[in-house]
Design a protein around this motif. Structure first.
Motif, PDB file in Angstrom:
ATOM      1  N   GLU A 266       0.792  -1.224   0.000  1.00 53.91           N
ATOM      2  CA  GLU A 266       0.000   0.000   0.000  1.00 53.91           C
ATOM      3  C   GLU A 266       0.826   1.276   0.000  1.00 53.91           C
ATOM      4  N   THR A 267       2.056   1.245   0.554  1.00 54.89           N
ATOM      5  CA  THR A 267       2.804   2.491   0.670  1.00 54.89           C
ATOM      6  C   THR A 267       3.092   3.093  -0.704  1.00 54.89           C
ATOM      7  N   PRO A 268       2.970   4.402  -0.854  1.00 54.21           N
ATOM      8  CA  PRO A 268       3.242   5.019  -2.163  1.00 54.21           C
ATOM      9  C   PRO A 268       4.719   5.147  -2.489  1.00 54.21           C
ATOM     10  N   PHE A 269       5.589   4.686  -1.584  1.00 56.91           N
ATOM     11  CA  PHE A 269       7.033   4.831  -1.800  1.00 56.91           C
ATOM     12  C   PHE A 269       7.671   3.559  -2.364  1.00 56.91           C
ATOM     13  N   LEU A 270       6.843   2.573  -2.708  1.00 55.18           N
ATOM     14  CA  LEU A 270       7.296   1.341  -3.344  1.00 55.18           C
ATOM     15  C   LEU A 270       6.380   1.029  -4.513  1.00 55.18           C
ATOM     16  N   LEU A 271       6.935   0.393  -5.537  1.00 50.00           N
ATOM     17  CA  LEU A 271       6.143  -0.054  -6.688  1.00 50.00           C
ATOM     18  C   LEU A 271       6.430  -1.528  -6.937  1.00 50.00           C
ATOM     19  N   LEU A 272       5.385  -2.340  -6.925  1.00 44.89           N
ATOM     20  CA  LEU A 272       5.515  -3.786  -7.126  1.00 44.89           C
ATOM     21  C   LEU A 272       4.428  -4.260  -8.082  1.00 44.89           C
ATOM     22  N   GLY A 273       4.811  -5.103  -9.045  1.00 42.85           N
ATOM     23  CA  GLY A 273       3.828  -5.682  -9.948  1.00 42.85           C
ATOM     24  C   GLY A 273       4.335  -5.737 -11.371  1.00 42.85           C
ATOM     25  N   HIS A 275       4.361  -4.280 -15.277  1.00 45.08           N
ATOM     26  CA  HIS A 275       4.439  -2.899 -15.737  1.00 45.08           C
ATOM     27  C   HIS A 275       3.050  -2.256 -15.758  1.00 45.08           C
ATOM     28  N   ARG A 276       2.043  -3.008 -16.199  1.00 47.42           N
ATOM     29  CA  ARG A 276       0.681  -2.470 -16.229  1.00 47.42           C
ATOM     30  C   ARG A 276       0.173  -2.190 -14.822  1.00 47.42           C
ATOM     31  N   GLN A 277       0.436  -3.113 -13.900  1.00 49.29           N
ATOM     32  CA  GLN A 277      -0.007  -2.895 -12.521  1.00 49.29           C
ATOM     33  C   GLN A 277       0.681  -1.682 -11.899  1.00 49.29           C
ATOM     34  N   ILE A 278       1.966  -1.518 -12.191  1.00 45.47           N
ATOM     35  CA  ILE A 278       2.692  -0.361 -11.653  1.00 45.47           C
ATOM     36  C   ILE A 278       2.133   0.929 -12.237  1.00 45.47           C
ATOM     37  N   ALA A 279       1.819   0.936 -13.533  1.00 48.16           N
ATOM     38  CA  ALA A 279       1.213   2.114 -14.141  1.00 48.16           C
ATOM     39  C   ALA A 279      -0.110   2.446 -13.455  1.00 48.16           C
ATOM     40  N   ASP A 280      -0.912   1.423 -13.182  1.00 49.75           N
ATOM     41  CA  ASP A 280      -2.193   1.649 -12.515  1.00 49.75           C
ATOM     42  C   ASP A 280      -1.989   2.177 -11.092  1.00 49.75           C
ATOM     43  N   GLN A 281      -0.940   1.696 -10.404  1.00 52.17           N
ATOM     44  CA  GLN A 281      -0.640   2.207  -9.064  1.00 52.17           C
ATOM     45  C   GLN A 281      -0.308   3.691  -9.113  1.00 52.17           C
ATOM     46  N   LEU A 282       0.477   4.088 -10.100  1.00 51.44           N
ATOM     47  CA  LEU A 282       0.853   5.498 -10.196  1.00 51.44           C
ATOM     48  C   LEU A 282      -0.356   6.371 -10.519  1.00 51.44           C
ATOM     49  N   LEU A 283      -1.253   5.879 -11.351  1.00 51.27           N
ATOM     50  CA  LEU A 283      -2.477   6.628 -11.643  1.00 51.27           C
ATOM     51  C   LEU A 283      -3.325   6.785 -10.383  1.00 51.27           C
ATOM     52  N   GLU A 284      -3.468   5.702  -9.624  1.00 49.92           N
ATOM     53  CA  GLU A 284      -4.263   5.757  -8.397  1.00 49.92           C
ATOM     54  C   GLU A 284      -3.626   6.698  -7.379  1.00 49.92           C
ATOM     55  N   ARG A 285      -2.310   6.678  -7.275  1.00 51.91           N
ATOM     56  CA  ARG A 285      -1.626   7.508  -6.288  1.00 51.91           C
ATOM     57  C   ARG A 285      -1.598   8.969  -6.697  1.00 51.91           C
ATOM     58  N   ARG A 286      -1.607   9.232  -7.990  1.00 54.49           N
ATOM     59  CA  ARG A 286      -1.750  10.633  -8.412  1.00 54.49           C
ATOM     60  C   ARG A 286      -3.109  11.162  -7.985  1.00 54.49           C
ATOM     61  N   GLU A 287      -4.132  10.334  -8.116  1.00 58.44           N
ATOM     62  CA  GLU A 287      -5.478  10.740  -7.713  1.00 58.44           C
ATOM     63  C   GLU A 287      -5.570  10.891  -6.196  1.00 58.44           C
ATOM     64  N   ARG A 288      -4.977   9.966  -5.458  1.00 65.31           N
ATOM     65  CA  ARG A 288      -5.115   9.947  -3.998  1.00 65.31           C
ATOM     66  C   ARG A 288      -4.229  10.973  -3.306  1.00 65.31           C
ATOM     67  N   TYR A 289      -2.966  11.065  -3.737  1.00 61.01           N
ATOM     68  CA  TYR A 289      -2.000  11.922  -3.049  1.00 61.01           C
ATOM     69  C   TYR A 289      -1.623  13.179  -3.833  1.00 61.01           C
ATOM     70  N   GLY A 290      -1.894  13.181  -5.132  1.00 59.40           N
ATOM     71  CA  GLY A 290      -1.456  14.292  -5.965  1.00 59.40           C
ATOM     72  C   GLY A 290      -0.047  14.128  -6.495  1.00 59.40           C
ATOM     73  N   PHE A 291       0.549  12.940  -6.351  1.00 57.46           N
ATOM     74  CA  PHE A 291       1.924  12.718  -6.795  1.00 57.46           C
ATOM     75  C   PHE A 291       1.961  12.600  -8.320  1.00 57.46           C
ATOM     76  N   SER A 292       2.514  13.615  -8.973  1.00 52.22           N
ATOM     77  CA  SER A 292       2.622  13.588 -10.432  1.00 52.22           C
ATOM     78  C   SER A 292       4.071  13.561 -10.907  1.00 52.22           C
ATOM     79  N   TYR A 293       4.998  13.922 -10.042  1.00 56.07           N
ATOM     80  CA  TYR A 293       6.429  13.924 -10.372  1.00 56.07           C
ATOM     81  C   TYR A 293       7.029  12.716  -9.654  1.00 56.07           C
ATOM     82  N   ILE A 294       7.354  11.698 -10.434  1.00 54.80           N
ATOM     83  CA  ILE A 294       7.778  10.407  -9.899  1.00 54.80           C
ATOM     84  C   ILE A 294       9.282  10.257 -10.091  1.00 54.80           C
TER      85      ILE A 294
END
Length: 312
Positions: A266-273, A275-294
């Motif tokens: 769940e932590t936004p400071f790790l990416l696991l999965g 490539h498609r799952q990681i892309a989906d995680q980043l989309l969800e976290r941009r929506e949830r936290y506003g993180f757009s600069y990765i």
């Protein structure tokens, strides 16, 4: 909602050829920024920034982040202005209060309490703003006029009150985040929380709930600046795998005993999965936290590369 930007940092400098190759590989993947940490034993930030810009066509460059305890503001202003001119305005200046006590000890610099280090960070921002916005040193006026010399000022007019490069401030404490909310163009969340009772610079990774609380705290401070400030997250590891749960269990058992497997996932400071799952995680976290600069640590630059294409 902001478009994604992607950055990567360098842990080492094996050779000029390898450094150039890494920069060009990252640019082909679609990365936007090459970043240099400011730690003893690692590359010197400003020469590496200029070299990264020279090796590529469009990569922006910056330190992530400068330890202001290492820098005199006047000397730092000279470095920033020189780098910004030599890169045609591609510098993004990251500043932090410093957190590794052993580095201060090794450099023979006093290790100050946290409050004093934050005050130094604030004074550095104020002094850089003054130096970038004001006239050149009056002591140079005669030689400048004699030889028609240009003032050494940054090319960019975006950060520091419209007189310098974009300013990134990274941190997790209330005091640093208050400063960032007041004057930074980019606020960086690294995810490291000092472990109580441990040597300064001994961190554990923040949970999703802790990250959300910090983001909520900053949003409450930004006010009318909210739409103008970019939020950055530093990804501590990227693991490409078809079995997220098994990878999370290994991380929890071997490297991050302070997080349960569920918290690793769940932590936004790790990416696991995948490539498609990681892309989906980043989309969800941009929506949830506003993180757009990765931003990712250098060893994971190529692992994240294919995800960039999926998100553009």
């Amino acid at each position: 909602m902001r478009d994604f930007r992607f950055g990567f940092n360098f842990f080492d400098l094996p050779s000029r050829q390898e450094f150039v190759a890494r920069c060009r590989t990252a640019e082909r993947f679609g990365y936007d920024v090459a970043l240099i940490p400011d730690h003893l034993g690692g590359p010197a930030p400003f020469p590496a920034m200029v070299a990264a810009a020279e090796a590529t066509e469009r990569l922006r460059v910056g330190p992530l982040v400068l330890n202001v305890g290492f820098w005199n503001p006047h000397l730092l202003a000279r470095e920033v202005a020189t780098a910004d001119r030599l890169t045609d305005g591609r510098v993004e200046l990251g500043l932090g209060a410093g957190h590794m006590k052993w580095e201060f000890d090794a450099a023979g610099l006093p290790w100050e309490p946290f409050g004093a280090r934050v005050e130094r960070l604030e004074r550095t921002v104020e002094e850089l703003t003054r130096l970038f916005s004001g006239p050149d040193y009056p002591q140079r006026a005669a030689v400048r006029e004699l030889h028609d010399l240009a003032e050494l000022k940054p090319v960019q007019r975006r950060g520091f009150g419209g007189f310098g490069p974009p300013l990134l401030i990274g941190g997790t404490s209330d005091r640093v985040l208050r400063l960032a909310a007041r004057c930074a163009d980019i606020i960086a969340y690294g995810g490291g929380l000092q472990m109580k009772g441990a040597e300064p610079g001994t961190f554990r990774l923040a949970t999703a709930a802790e990250a959300e609380e910090r983001v909520r705290f900053v949003r409450g401070l930004l006010g009318e600046r909210a739409d103008r400030v970019e939020s950055s997250v530093l990804i501590q590891a990227v693991i490409v795998t078809g079995d997220r749960r098994a990878a999370a269990e290994r991380l929890s058992a071997e490297r991050m005993p302070f997080l349960t497997p569920e918290q690793v996932l769940e932590t936004p400071f790790l990416l696991l999965g995948t490539h498609r799952q990681i892309a989906d995680q980043l989309l969800e976290r941009r929506e949830r936290y506003g993180f757009s600069y990765i931003t990712v640590h250098g060893p994971y630059m190529e692992a994240l590369g294919p995800v960039i294409e999926l998100l553009r």
